[in-house]
Design an enzyme around this catalytic site. Structure first.
Site, PDB file in Angstrom:
ATOM      1  N   ASP A 337      22.250  70.053  22.526  1.00  0.00           N
ATOM      2  CA  ASP A 337      21.955  71.351  22.654  1.00  0.00           C
ATOM      3  C   ASP A 337      20.885  72.274  23.688  1.00  0.00           C
ATOM      4  O   ASP A 337      20.741  71.697  24.713  1.00  0.00           O
ATOM      5  CB  ASP A 337      20.868  70.660  21.897  1.00  0.00           C
ATOM      6  CG  ASP A 337      20.438  71.750  20.453  1.00  0.00           C
ATOM      7  OD1 ASP A 337      20.711  72.973  20.301  1.00  0.00           O
ATOM      8  OD2 ASP A 337      19.036  72.213  20.611  1.00  0.00           O
ATOM      9  N   ASP A 536      17.226  68.074  19.951  1.00  0.00           N
ATOM     10  CA  ASP A 536      15.597  68.181  18.731  1.00  0.00           C
ATOM     11  C   ASP A 536      16.324  68.906  17.708  1.00  0.00           C
ATOM     12  O   ASP A 536      14.829  68.019  17.652  1.00  0.00           O
ATOM     13  CB  ASP A 536      15.442  68.807  19.904  1.00  0.00           C
ATOM     14  CG  ASP A 536      15.314  70.126  19.970  1.00  0.00           C
ATOM     15  OD1 ASP A 536      16.262  70.644  19.803  1.00  0.00           O
ATOM     16  OD2 ASP A 536      14.229  70.411  20.044  1.00  0.00           O
ATOM     17  N   ASP A 540      21.098  69.483  14.419  1.00  0.00           N
ATOM     18  CA  ASP A 540      21.631  68.529  15.915  1.00  0.00           C
ATOM     19  C   ASP A 540      22.100  67.633  15.026  1.00  0.00           C
ATOM     20  O   ASP A 540      23.238  66.707  15.848  1.00  0.00           O
ATOM     21  CB  ASP A 540      20.582  68.435  16.773  1.00  0.00           C
ATOM     22  CG  ASP A 540      20.308  69.421  17.343  1.00  0.00           C
ATOM     23  OD1 ASP A 540      21.362  70.672  17.798  1.00  0.00           O
ATOM     24  OD2 ASP A 540      19.707  69.978  18.144  1.00  0.00           O
TER      25      ASP A 540
END
Length: 639
Positions: A337, A536, A540
């Protein structure tokens, strides 16, 4: 994903239904009690208190073997096949029949302890649903005939009109009918900068309304929202067994059938075919059952896994089980990410341009003082930058107005100021700058904020979510290991391309919503077979659960931390490379242990067939091999 939709229970009800601490850890407690009873029985037997010692051993058998016996019986009835649990109970019983209580009890204890630890780890990794559900609004303000009424969010239907005030979470997916606001969508898109929302624009359940009051037309039922999809994606991904687990289960059935069949043959064949006495035949069958039990095989993995987990914890790498360490060994690609993972996760000022004919100190002081009055992330970043770089003294403006979706309008030292996004200013006003300069920063993925005083644009500020200092080092090292690096982000294509060039990742996919990230992870798995996902945010969580190994940054959301298989406590990306190195070391040790334990079992079984090993020597060889593989695994504590 499951095809049958359902309405989730409220967080309070869900948490209330969770098992108590004692119940969740009962299997581990019983295993430890069994171990203590074995030690006590061994001491009692040394004092020739045979009956008392046997009673203690029987208690250890029952307490330590209860869960595994029940588990084995239930699995056998359900799957219509034998399993290792039943073999271990049978082997321990066989040892007791021929008088070797200690060996049989230790066999039960080791197997029960490993099973209890595995159960505990699995329970810990399934708590993300309660974390996700904490973000689901439970109530909503519905508008009917001009009258507001509070209702349960679960009762909302498509077509209902609801009111969402500043600071509240949006209770349902819908379209804005009236009002203008700024929405924090970081939980779903990963974008750290809030998004301006106007009439006819879509909003998602679980996002946060930051500034203006808005009226929304509900477009989806509560069990069809993006929020619900995230929860179901996590549940679905966690319910799928990894290939290694399926292989172990297939091997387990074959192994158990083989041992039991061989033992059954040994109960009669030597007596009928080789003239052995039935006492000797039965004795050799029991020796076979003991030496062929997979105690050393079980110990080949768990001590090494726990040692590696402890080692990783010292370095700020938290693993949620040995299986994730094993899976890291095979990783061929890692998806990252962007926001909060490759980058800091918050905007920072990168450029501040002020026209040369203007008083720089006056503009900086005015902008900083005005932005200080807002809690918007961009405003906070500008005020912090001004204080840090220019040591300004803040002064309260005469008036400040938050123009929802655009920026701030204020009166400061008698001047009329506007600070906000580019759309708020006419193209003619922005032409006072060198041609193309703000546009150049926009193409670099930066957010541009313009500053106007008394109708004249005097300055602009470029802000960007900066790449973490360790990111470039981590990406470079992972690529040196032959691992493909991919970035998945909800940001625009231009921003993603800029971050890719800065970090050195091999490829990227921009404008990803949670379900799109899952699809990208599935594509990568089809191409590389074994991949990791690092993130995080709540957005996600489904991708973390879908990947072979999910890795969460320690400062991330609770949902990401609970869903992930590995957590980097200090948000230190280079730790991923350390985790992979530790995984490969553990893989080598486990392979050594398995080869060694199988070799010992083979030697003992063959020796027993030739009557070259008695039960005491068989027990020494069996238990000795178990101790050796445990010690070999413990080397990982200092690796």
């Amino acid at each position: 994903m499951r095809s049958t939709a359902h309405v989730l229970p409220k967080p309070a009800e869900y948490l209330k239904d969770q098992p108590s601490f004692l119940f969740k850890h009962l299997e581990l407690i019983m295993a430890l009690v069994s171990g203590m009873l074995i030690l006590l029985a061994w001491l009692v037997m040394r004092e020739d208190l045979i009956s008392f010692g046997v009673g203690l051993y029987l208690s250890a058998y029952v307490i330590g073997g209860y869960h595994k016996a029940i588990e084995g019986i239930q699995a056998t009835l359900k799957d219509k096949k034998l399993n290792v649990e039943l073999l271990m109970i049978t082997a321990a019983t066989g040892a007791a029949i021929i008088g070797y209580w200690t060996e049989g009890a230790i066999l039960i204890f080791i197997f029960a302890l490993s099973g209890a630890l595995e159960t505990y780890t699995m329970n810990k990794s399934r708590n993300e649903i309660s974390s996700l559900m904490d973000l689901q609004p439970q109530e909503a303000w519905i508008v009917e005939n001009g009258v507001e009424r509070k209702v349960s969010a679960d009762s909302l239907e498509p077509g209902d009109q609801i009111i969402v005030r500043p600071g509240e979470r949006v209770p349902a997916d819908g379209i804005i009918l009236s009002g203008r606001t700024t929405i924090d969508e970081a939980a779903f898109t990963g974008e750290s900068i809030p998004v301006s929302k106007d009439k006819e624009m879509q909003v998602m359940a679980g996002t946060v309304n930051l500034t203006g009051l808005i009226e929304i037309k509900v477009t989806k039922k509560s069990d069809e929202t993006m929020f619900q999809k995230i929860i179901e994606l996590v549940q679905s991904a966690q319910s799928e067994k990894p290939p290694s687990q399926l292989f172990i289960e297939r091997f387990e059935g074959t192994y158990v059938k083989g041992v039991l069949l061989f033992t059954g043959i040994m109960l009669f064949l030597p007596y009928l075919a080789f003239g052995w006495s039935y006492e000797e035949t039965f004795y050799r069958a029991m020796v076979l059952l003991v030496v062929a039990s997979p105690c050393a095989l079980v110990a080949s993995i768990m001590p090494a896994s726990l040692s590696a987990i402890s080692n990783g914890a010292k370095k700020g790498i938290l693993f949620k089980g040995g299986v994730h360490l094993e899976n890291l060994t095979t990783i061929k690609a890692i998806a990252f990410d962007k926001t909060g993972t490759l980058t800091q996760g918050k905007p920072e000022v990168t450029n501040w341009y002020i026209r040369q004919d203007q008083d720089k100190q006056e503009i900086v002081a005015a902008v900083a003082s005005i932005e200080k009055q807002s809690n918007h992330p961009l405003a906070q970043a500008i005020a912090s930058y001004a204080e840090r770089q220019h040591a300004v003294s803040f002064k309260k403006p005469e008036s400040v107005e938050d123009v929802t979706g655009f920026g701030l309008k204020a009166t400061f030292n008698g001047g009329q100021w506007r600070i906000g996004k580019a759309d708020w200013f006419s193209p003619e006003l922005k032409k006072t700058f060198d041609k193309g300069t703000p546009e150049k920063y926009s193409l670099e993925g930066k957010t541009i904020v313009f500053i106007e005083k008394n109708g004249i644009v005097l300055s602009y500020i470029a802000l960007k979510d900066q790449v973490r200092p360790q990111t470039i080092e981590a990406i470079k090292y992972l690529k040196s290991l032959g691992i493909r690096t991919v970035m998945l982000t909800g940001d625009s294509d231009s921003t993603a391309r800029t971050i890719m060039m800065e970090t050195g990742v091999d490829q990227y996919k921009a404008e990803c919503l949670p379900e799109m990230k899952v699809e990208e992870i599935k594509k990568l798995k089809a191409e590389f077979q074994s991949i990791a996902m690092v993130g995080d945010g709540i957005n996600d969580a489904p991708a973390l659960a879908t990947a072979t190994v999910g890795v969460a940054m320690g400062a991330g959301s609770d949902a990401a931390l609970e869903t992930a298989d590995v957590v980097l406590v200090k948000n230190d990306l280079p730790k991923i490379a350390e985790a992979i190195k530790l995984s490969r070391k553990m893989h080598r040790i486990v392979k050594q242990n398995i080869v060694f334990s199988l070799s010992v079992i083979t030697i003992l079984v063959v020796s027993n067939l030739f009557q070259a090993v008695d039960l005491p020597l068989g027990v020494i060889g069996h238990e000795g091999s178990t101790i050796l593989v445990i010690l070999n695994g413990l080397r990982l504590l200092k690796s």
